[in-house]
Design a protein around this motif. Structure first.
Motif, PDB file in Angstrom:
ATOM      1  N   UNK A 153      20.465   1.057  15.699  1.00 32.33           N
ATOM      2  CA  UNK A 153      19.850   1.101  14.367  1.00 32.33           C
ATOM      3  C   UNK A 153      18.505   0.371  14.370  1.00 32.33           C
ATOM      4  N   UNK A 154      18.428  -0.763  15.054  1.00 31.18           N
ATOM      5  CA  UNK A 154      17.166  -1.496  15.133  1.00 31.18           C
ATOM      6  C   UNK A 154      16.107  -0.687  15.884  1.00 31.18           C
ATOM      7  N   UNK A 158      12.968   0.040  13.600  1.00 32.80           N
ATOM      8  CA  UNK A 158      11.804  -0.806  13.895  1.00 32.80           C
ATOM      9  C   UNK A 158      10.930  -0.268  15.022  1.00 32.80           C
ATOM     10  N   UNK A 159      11.518   0.483  15.953  1.00 25.51           N
ATOM     11  CA  UNK A 159      10.737   0.978  17.088  1.00 25.51           C
ATOM     12  C   UNK A 159      10.288   2.426  16.903  1.00 25.51           C
ATOM     13  N   UNK A 160      11.198   3.290  16.439  1.00 31.66           N
ATOM     14  CA  UNK A 160      10.875   4.715  16.343  1.00 31.66           C
ATOM     15  C   UNK A 160      10.172   5.041  15.024  1.00 31.66           C
ATOM     16  N   UNK A 161      10.783   4.637  13.909  1.00 27.88           N
ATOM     17  CA  UNK A 161      10.233   5.006  12.607  1.00 27.88           C
ATOM     18  C   UNK A 161       9.009   4.164  12.232  1.00 27.88           C
ATOM     19  N   UNK A 163       7.532   1.756  14.208  1.00 27.32           N
ATOM     20  CA  UNK A 163       6.693   1.488  15.380  1.00 27.32           C
ATOM     21  C   UNK A 163       6.122   0.067  15.382  1.00 27.32           C
ATOM     22  N   UNK A 164       6.942  -0.865  14.923  1.00 34.98           N
ATOM     23  CA  UNK A 164       6.506  -2.257  14.910  1.00 34.98           C
ATOM     24  C   UNK A 164       6.723  -2.931  16.263  1.00 34.98           C
ATOM     25  N   UNK A 165       7.759  -2.509  16.967  1.00 30.87           N
ATOM     26  CA  UNK A 165       8.156  -3.193  18.195  1.00 30.87           C
ATOM     27  C   UNK A 165       8.506  -2.168  19.269  1.00 30.87           C
ATOM     28  N   UNK A 166       8.403  -2.552  20.547  1.00 28.97           N
ATOM     29  CA  UNK A 166       8.801  -1.628  21.623  1.00 28.97           C
ATOM     30  C   UNK A 166      10.310  -1.499  21.692  1.00 28.97           C
ATOM     31  N   UNK A 167      10.776  -0.316  22.015  1.00 32.84           N
ATOM     32  CA  UNK A 167      12.217  -0.061  22.099  1.00 32.84           C
ATOM     33  C   UNK A 167      12.825  -0.672  23.351  1.00 32.84           C
ATOM     34  N   UNK A 168      12.030  -0.925  24.380  1.00 29.80           N
ATOM     35  CA  UNK A 168      12.535  -1.500  25.626  1.00 29.80           C
ATOM     36  C   UNK A 168      11.378  -2.183  26.328  1.00 29.80           C
ATOM     37  N   UNK A 169      11.725  -2.945  27.353  1.00 30.60           N
ATOM     38  CA  UNK A 169      10.693  -3.632  28.119  1.00 30.60           C
ATOM     39  C   UNK A 169      11.091  -5.064  28.399  1.00 30.60           C
ATOM     40  N   UNK A 170      10.308  -5.683  29.252  1.00 33.32           N
ATOM     41  CA  UNK A 170      10.592  -7.077  29.624  1.00 33.32           C
ATOM     42  C   UNK A 170       9.297  -7.713  30.112  1.00 33.32           C
TER      43      UNK A 170
END
Length: 308
Positions: A153-154, A158-161, A163-170
């Motif tokens: 859901x997050x 927050x990532x798809x709709x 676009x505030x944050x990346x969905x993955x990464x490090x």
């Protein structure tokens, strides 16, 4: 004596986790040699000859009891063996992955305690109000929701709709936010209710009324006397929540592609990398023992009566 008890507990955890993971891995369907070969070379590059070569190299047709006893002997020498896929020592792989998991767990715990207890204290000091009832509904919903559902859901919101944050990464601070929040929300739901009940009990106590009778405001009474009493159930909650945190790390790391021990554990299961599975599960189990020992020490420092 408590130290000896924890040491014995750690030994029992090591044996139980090692035997249980070995037996569960052996009970999985499919050809273990093919899965290991696929983990080494990729599924597109595996054939029967590669699987047979892996089977002969690792002695997978040998007695299972002998394989388990060899692992126990290695464990007694603090040697977890080598990964069947990468060929690297399991200790080295886990040491690298454990750091990433520890960072995520620390961020999640910090975030959960920044969210849950403050909201719970506000609700507990005003029991029965609209905020108290709203917090109960929100906490119940978050506690009941599976962590993978919260994580997805997050990502969607927050990532798809948005676009505030990346969905993955490090590697960057913004990569921590979504996985840490996915873990923290469920933990905060529990700590909020515990803080709420402790605050409501404190506000109804004789010492609270005495403090207010001396002219102390509610906020000063809370800071001077209430926080020490509230910290005891919250510390106990932290020890219990660590189980939920360990379970959540495995799920959340897989969803967000976090390069931690939970993500590695899932891949090791698919690749039938038995030493890696045993090492990762053992590390998670022993970390639970260590955290509970530290919680006991903290409780004894906070509460002179000692931890129960």
């Amino acid at each position: 004596m408590p130290l000896l008890s924890r040491a014995l507990q750690a030994i029992m955890v090591a044996l139980i986790v090692g035997v249980a993971t070995f037996l569960m891995m052996q009970s999985l369907p499919g050809d273990a040699a093919f899965r290991i070969a696929a983990g080494r070379y990729g599924y597109d590059n595996v054939n029967a000859a590669a699987a047979e070569a892996v089977r002969a190299e690792l002695g997978l047709d040998g007695p299972l009891l002998g394989q388990l006893l060899r692992w126990m002997g290695d464990l007694a020498r603090l040697d977890l063996g080598v990964s069947l896929v990468s060929g690297q020592p399991v200790w080295e792989e886990i040491a690298h992955q454990l750091g990433a998991s520890a960072e995520l767990a620390a961020a999640a715990l910090l975030l959960s305690f920044l969210i849950g207890p403050p909201l719970g204290i506000i609700a507990g000091l005003n029991p029965g109000g609209w905020f108290d009832r709203a917090l109960l509904v929100a906490a119940t919903a978050l506690k009941a929701a599976p962590q993978f559902l919260i994580g997805l859901a997050l990502i969607v919101i927050l990532a798809v709709e948005l676009r505030w944050l990346p969905a993955a990464g490090y590697g960057e601070p913004r990569h921590f936010i979504l996985p840490a929040l996915a873990l923290a929300l469920g933990l905060a739901a529990v700590s909020a209710r515990i803080a709420r009940n402790a605050a409501a009990e404190a506000a109804a106590s004789a010492w609270w009324r005495f403090s207010e009778g001396k002219g102390l405001s509610r906020s000063r009474t809370l800071l001077r006397h209430g926080l020490r009493n509230l910290s005891i159930p919250l510390l106990t909650c932290l020890g219990l929540q660590f189980v939920t945190l360990v379970e959540g790390v495995v799920v959340i790391e897989s969803i967000f592609g976090w390069p931690g021990i939970g993500h590695a554990l899932v891949h090791a299961v698919f690749s039938r990398d038995v030493p890696m599975v045993q090492g990762a599960a053992l590390t998670l189990g022993l970390s639970f023992v260590i955290v509970n020992a530290l919680i006991d020490v903290a409780l004894r420092r906070v509460d002179p009566r000692g931890a129960s």
